[in-house]
Design a protein around this motif. Structure first.
Motif, PDB file in Angstrom:
ATOM      1  N   ARG A 199      10.967  -0.784  -8.087  1.00 39.54           N
ATOM      2  CA  ARG A 199      10.730   0.570  -7.590  1.00 39.54           C
ATOM      3  C   ARG A 199       9.745   0.591  -6.424  1.00 39.54           C
ATOM      4  N   LEU A 200       8.662  -0.201  -6.525  1.00 39.47           N
ATOM      5  CA  LEU A 200       7.634  -0.133  -5.485  1.00 39.47           C
ATOM      6  C   LEU A 200       7.869  -1.127  -4.349  1.00 39.47           C
ATOM      7  N   ALA A 201       9.003  -1.825  -4.367  1.00 36.82           N
ATOM      8  CA  ALA A 201       9.319  -2.744  -3.267  1.00 36.82           C
ATOM      9  C   ALA A 201       9.803  -1.926  -2.063  1.00 36.82           C
ATOM     10  N   GLY A 227       7.145  -5.467  -5.517  1.00 36.43           N
ATOM     11  CA  GLY A 227       6.137  -4.743  -4.757  1.00 36.43           C
ATOM     12  C   GLY A 227       4.874  -5.581  -4.602  1.00 36.43           C
ATOM     13  N   GLY A 228       4.215  -5.464  -3.466  1.00 32.75           N
ATOM     14  CA  GLY A 228       2.942  -6.164  -3.264  1.00 32.75           C
ATOM     15  C   GLY A 228       3.106  -7.666  -3.298  1.00 32.75           C
ATOM     16  N   ASP A 229       2.276  -8.322  -4.097  1.00 31.30           N
ATOM     17  CA  ASP A 229       2.356  -9.761  -4.293  1.00 31.30           C
ATOM     18  C   ASP A 229       2.932 -10.035  -5.688  1.00 31.30           C
ATOM     19  N   ASN A 272       0.823   8.717  -9.558  1.00 27.76           N
ATOM     20  CA  ASN A 272       1.193   7.337  -9.258  1.00 27.76           C
ATOM     21  C   ASN A 272       2.130   7.300  -8.049  1.00 27.76           C
ATOM     22  N   PRO A 273       2.219   6.197  -7.326  1.00 28.68           N
ATOM     23  CA  PRO A 273       1.357   5.033  -7.456  1.00 28.68           C
ATOM     24  C   PRO A 273       0.030   5.278  -6.739  1.00 28.68           C
ATOM     25  N   ALA A 274      -1.018   4.722  -7.293  1.00 26.76           N
ATOM     26  CA  ALA A 274      -2.329   4.902  -6.675  1.00 26.76           C
ATOM     27  C   ALA A 274      -3.213   3.692  -6.953  1.00 26.76           C
ATOM     28  N   VAL A 275      -4.087   3.409  -6.012  1.00 23.60           N
ATOM     29  CA  VAL A 275      -5.089   2.360  -6.176  1.00 23.60           C
ATOM     30  C   VAL A 275      -6.454   3.039  -6.262  1.00 23.60           C
ATOM     31  N   VAL A 276      -7.228   2.642  -7.255  1.00 24.73           N
ATOM     32  CA  VAL A 276      -8.554   3.227  -7.452  1.00 24.73           C
ATOM     33  C   VAL A 276      -9.608   2.194  -7.058  1.00 24.73           C
ATOM     34  N   VAL A 287       0.295 -10.673  -8.566  1.00 25.28           N
ATOM     35  CA  VAL A 287      -0.804  -9.744  -8.853  1.00 25.28           C
ATOM     36  C   VAL A 287      -0.267  -8.619  -9.740  1.00 25.28           C
ATOM     37  N   LEU A 288      -0.563  -8.685 -11.016  1.00 22.95           N
ATOM     38  CA  LEU A 288      -0.145  -7.665 -11.987  1.00 22.95           C
ATOM     39  C   LEU A 288       1.333  -7.291 -11.837  1.00 22.95           C
ATOM     40  N   GLY A 289       2.149  -8.293 -11.549  1.00 23.97           N
ATOM     41  CA  GLY A 289       3.568  -7.992 -11.330  1.00 23.97           C
ATOM     42  C   GLY A 289       4.513  -8.747 -12.249  1.00 23.97           C
ATOM     43  N   ARG A 290       3.999  -9.459 -13.220  1.00 25.67           N
ATOM     44  CA  ARG A 290       4.806 -10.210 -14.192  1.00 25.67           C
ATOM     45  C   ARG A 290       5.659 -11.299 -13.538  1.00 25.67           C
ATOM     46  N   ILE A 308      -9.602   7.357  -4.906  1.00 28.43           N
ATOM     47  CA  ILE A 308      -8.238   7.187  -5.404  1.00 28.43           C
ATOM     48  C   ILE A 308      -7.321   7.315  -4.185  1.00 28.43           C
ATOM     49  N   VAL A 309      -6.573   6.271  -3.913  1.00 25.90           N
ATOM     50  CA  VAL A 309      -5.654   6.311  -2.769  1.00 25.90           C
ATOM     51  C   VAL A 309      -4.231   6.318  -3.306  1.00 25.90           C
ATOM     52  N   GLU A 310      -3.561   7.471  -3.140  1.00 22.59           N
ATOM     53  CA  GLU A 310      -2.187   7.620  -3.627  1.00 22.59           C
ATOM     54  C   GLU A 310      -1.197   7.239  -2.534  1.00 22.59           C
ATOM     55  N   ASP A 311      -0.089   6.689  -2.955  1.00 18.25           N
ATOM     56  CA  ASP A 311       1.071   6.458  -2.082  1.00 18.25           C
ATOM     57  C   ASP A 311       0.693   5.802  -0.756  1.00 18.25           C
ATOM     58  N   GLY A 312      -0.054   4.695  -0.841  1.00 20.68           N
ATOM     59  CA  GLY A 312      -0.478   3.993   0.369  1.00 20.68           C
ATOM     60  C   GLY A 312       0.696   3.666   1.271  1.00 20.68           C
ATOM     61  N   PHE A 313       0.557   3.937   2.561  1.00 20.32           N
ATOM     62  CA  PHE A 313       1.576   3.693   3.591  1.00 20.32           C
ATOM     63  C   PHE A 313       2.783   4.621   3.461  1.00 20.32           C
ATOM     64  N   VAL A 362       1.698  -9.059   0.619  1.00 17.10           N
ATOM     65  CA  VAL A 362       0.458  -8.299   0.844  1.00 17.10           C
ATOM     66  C   VAL A 362       0.247  -7.400  -0.371  1.00 17.10           C
ATOM     67  N   THR A 363      -0.789  -7.686  -1.134  1.00 17.77           N
ATOM     68  CA  THR A 363      -0.980  -6.897  -2.357  1.00 17.77           C
ATOM     69  C   THR A 363      -1.524  -5.501  -2.065  1.00 17.77           C
ATOM     70  N   SER A 364      -1.079  -4.545  -2.857  1.00 18.01           N
ATOM     71  CA  SER A 364      -1.579  -3.173  -2.708  1.00 18.01           C
ATOM     72  C   SER A 364      -3.068  -3.107  -3.024  1.00 18.01           C
ATOM     73  N   ALA A 365      -3.552  -4.040  -3.852  1.00 13.49           N
ATOM     74  CA  ALA A 365      -4.962  -3.999  -4.260  1.00 13.49           C
ATOM     75  C   ALA A 365      -5.891  -4.047  -3.054  1.00 13.49           C
ATOM     76  N   VAL A 366      -5.498  -4.769  -2.019  1.00 12.74           N
ATOM     77  CA  VAL A 366      -6.319  -4.910  -0.815  1.00 12.74           C
ATOM     78  C   VAL A 366      -5.832  -3.981   0.299  1.00 12.74           C
ATOM     79  N   SER A 367      -4.499  -3.875   0.432  1.00  9.29           N
ATOM     80  CA  SER A 367      -3.952  -3.201   1.603  1.00  9.29           C
ATOM     81  C   SER A 367      -3.975  -1.675   1.494  1.00  9.29           C
ATOM     82  N   VAL A 368      -3.847  -1.145   0.286  1.00  7.27           N
ATOM     83  CA  VAL A 368      -3.852   0.320   0.156  1.00  7.27           C
ATOM     84  C   VAL A 368      -5.257   0.883   0.439  1.00  7.27           C
ATOM     85  N   PRO A 369      -6.324   0.277  -0.105  1.00  9.15           N
ATOM     86  CA  PRO A 369      -7.658   0.713   0.346  1.00  9.15           C
ATOM     87  C   PRO A 369      -7.816   0.580   1.862  1.00  9.15           C
TER      88      PRO A 369
HETATM   89  N1  SAH Z   1       2.251  -6.699  -7.561  1.00 10.54           N
HETATM   90  C1  SAH Z   1       1.815  -5.421  -7.042  1.00 10.54           C
HETATM   91  C2  SAH Z   1       1.186  -4.556  -8.132  1.00 10.54           C
HETATM   92  C3  SAH Z   1       2.130  -4.167  -9.229  1.00 10.54           C
HETATM   93  S1  SAH Z   1       1.425  -3.056 -10.375  1.00 10.54           S
HETATM   94  C4  SAH Z   1       0.868  -5.641  -5.867  1.00 10.54           C
HETATM   95  O1  SAH Z   1       0.429  -6.756  -5.622  1.00 10.54           O
HETATM   96  O2  SAH Z   1       0.600  -4.670  -5.149  1.00 10.54           O
HETATM   97  C5  SAH Z   1       1.879  -1.490  -9.694  1.00 10.54           C
HETATM   98  C6  SAH Z   1       0.644  -0.758  -9.212  1.00 10.54           C
HETATM   99  O3  SAH Z   1       0.323  -1.166  -7.896  1.00 10.54           O
HETATM  100  C7  SAH Z   1       0.798   0.734  -9.103  1.00 10.54           C
HETATM  101  O4  SAH Z   1       0.620   1.361 -10.359  1.00 10.54           O
HETATM  102  C8  SAH Z   1      -0.322   1.080  -8.161  1.00 10.54           C
HETATM  103  O5  SAH Z   1      -1.578   1.018  -8.831  1.00 10.54           O
HETATM  104  C9  SAH Z   1      -0.266  -0.083  -7.205  1.00 10.54           C
HETATM  105  N2  SAH Z   1       0.520   0.198  -5.989  1.00 10.54           N
HETATM  106  C10 SAH Z   1       1.547  -0.525  -5.530  1.00 10.54           C
HETATM  107  N3  SAH Z   1       1.991  -0.040  -4.352  1.00 10.54           N
HETATM  108  C11 SAH Z   1       1.214   1.029  -4.055  1.00 10.54           C
HETATM  109  C12 SAH Z   1       1.146   1.960  -2.974  1.00 10.54           C
HETATM  110  N4  SAH Z   1       1.992   1.889  -1.946  1.00 10.54           N
HETATM  111  N5  SAH Z   1       0.214   2.925  -3.015  1.00 10.54           N
HETATM  112  C13 SAH Z   1      -0.658   3.010  -4.031  1.00 10.54           C
HETATM  113  N6  SAH Z   1      -0.649   2.161  -5.084  1.00 10.54           N
HETATM  114  C14 SAH Z   1       0.264   1.175  -5.101  1.00 10.54           C
END
Ligand code: SAH
Length: 265
Positions: A37-39, A93-95, A228-232, A98-101, A198-203, A122-129
């Protein structure tokens, strides 16, 4: 017939330009793409082999709280296609790690004797902030960061997380449990006035930054209708956000809102 291969490709945080060159090349020649979904799905609509029907796209997107395709089924699907001789890109999504199973998907391939490679993203953990103008480290403000899942209770983890002001905590999947997590961080020794963003829907089109403190974030998030999705982000680096009004940690503001607007590309 030879066995196909599997690549776990990190798609980045949603902007189709934030995938690696290698990831994009693999997508262009895949026989099967299994997508989350988040890809960055917009990418797929531009791939000639997808448009021509030569690449099969399988959507296993998960909504929080709704899990249409179980992880075990995803693992089985990837392995089946590869054993049938197809090259599979698992677009995440992301990397992937990183919390992606991603580790479970690699394990399933290894167990089945399917060649598998991980292509980082590029993980959302770093890039969304970053998209919100918040660096996770900044000279004199924070020297490191920890990424945690807010999906599970963080209380038990905090013993191992540096608690001083010079350390940033980043929470993914944290919206549903935000009140509890904020409370756990305060219980774990962080001051209630620690800044939170709280950063929602980064990018994405709904990108929005909501600012609060650990003490107020549950209420502020509820009032703002944060989704969701959001990075805190928790820590003094939040004071570097262009929207922050008040004292800036280290006294070294990167930008005022006016400056942020004036220098935006
Ligand atoms: N493997 C992913 C994380 C998967 S967990 C990565 O490295 O980014 C899914 C979580 O990632 C979401 O609940 C949200 O907290 C965060 N996330 C992913 N994409 C996001 C986005 N575009 N904006 C905000 N949060 C995002």
């Amino acid at each position: 017939m030879s066995t196909g291969r599997v690549w776990l490709v990190g798609g980045g945080p949603g902007d189709p330009e934030l995938i690696t060159v290698k990831g994009l090349r693999l997508l262009e020649r895949a026989d099967v793409i299994v997508v989350d979904r988040l890809a960055p799905r917009a990418l797929l609509d531009e791939l000639p082999r997808v448009l021509g029907g030569e690449t099969l796209v399988v959507d296993v997107g998960k909504q929080p709280g709704h899990h249409p395709v179980r992880q075990s089924e995803i693992n089985a699907l990837i392995v089946e296609h590869a054993l049938a001789g197809r090259d599979v890109v698992r677009l995440k999504g992301g990397d992937p790690f990183v919390l992606g199973r991603g580790g479970e998907e690699v394990a399933a391939c290894v167990e089945a004797g399917v060649p598998v490679e991980v292509v980082p993203g590029v993980t959302s953990a770093v890039s969304v902030p970053a998209a919100a103008g918040i660096p996770l480290t900044h000279r004199g403000v924070a020297r490191g960061f920890t990424v945690l899942s807010g999906h599970d209770d963080v209380s038990g983890l905090l013993g191992g997380v540096p608690g001083g002001p010079e350390h940033t905590v980043v929470l993914l999947m944290a919206i549903a449990g935000l009140a509890h997590t904020a409370w756990a961080l305060v219980e774990g020794g962080r001051p209630a006035d620690t800044p939170v963003a709280i950063v929602e829907d980064g990018f994405g089109p709904r990108q929005r930054t909501t600012l609060a403190t650990l003490g107020t974030v549950a209420q502020v998030a509820a009032e703002a209708g944060v989704r969701n999705p959001a990075v805190v982000v928790v820590g003094d680096v939040v004071t570097l956000a262009p929207e922050w009004v008040g004292e800036v940690a280290g006294g070294q503001s990167m930008w005022t809102p006016e400056r942020a607007r004036a220098t935006a590309i």
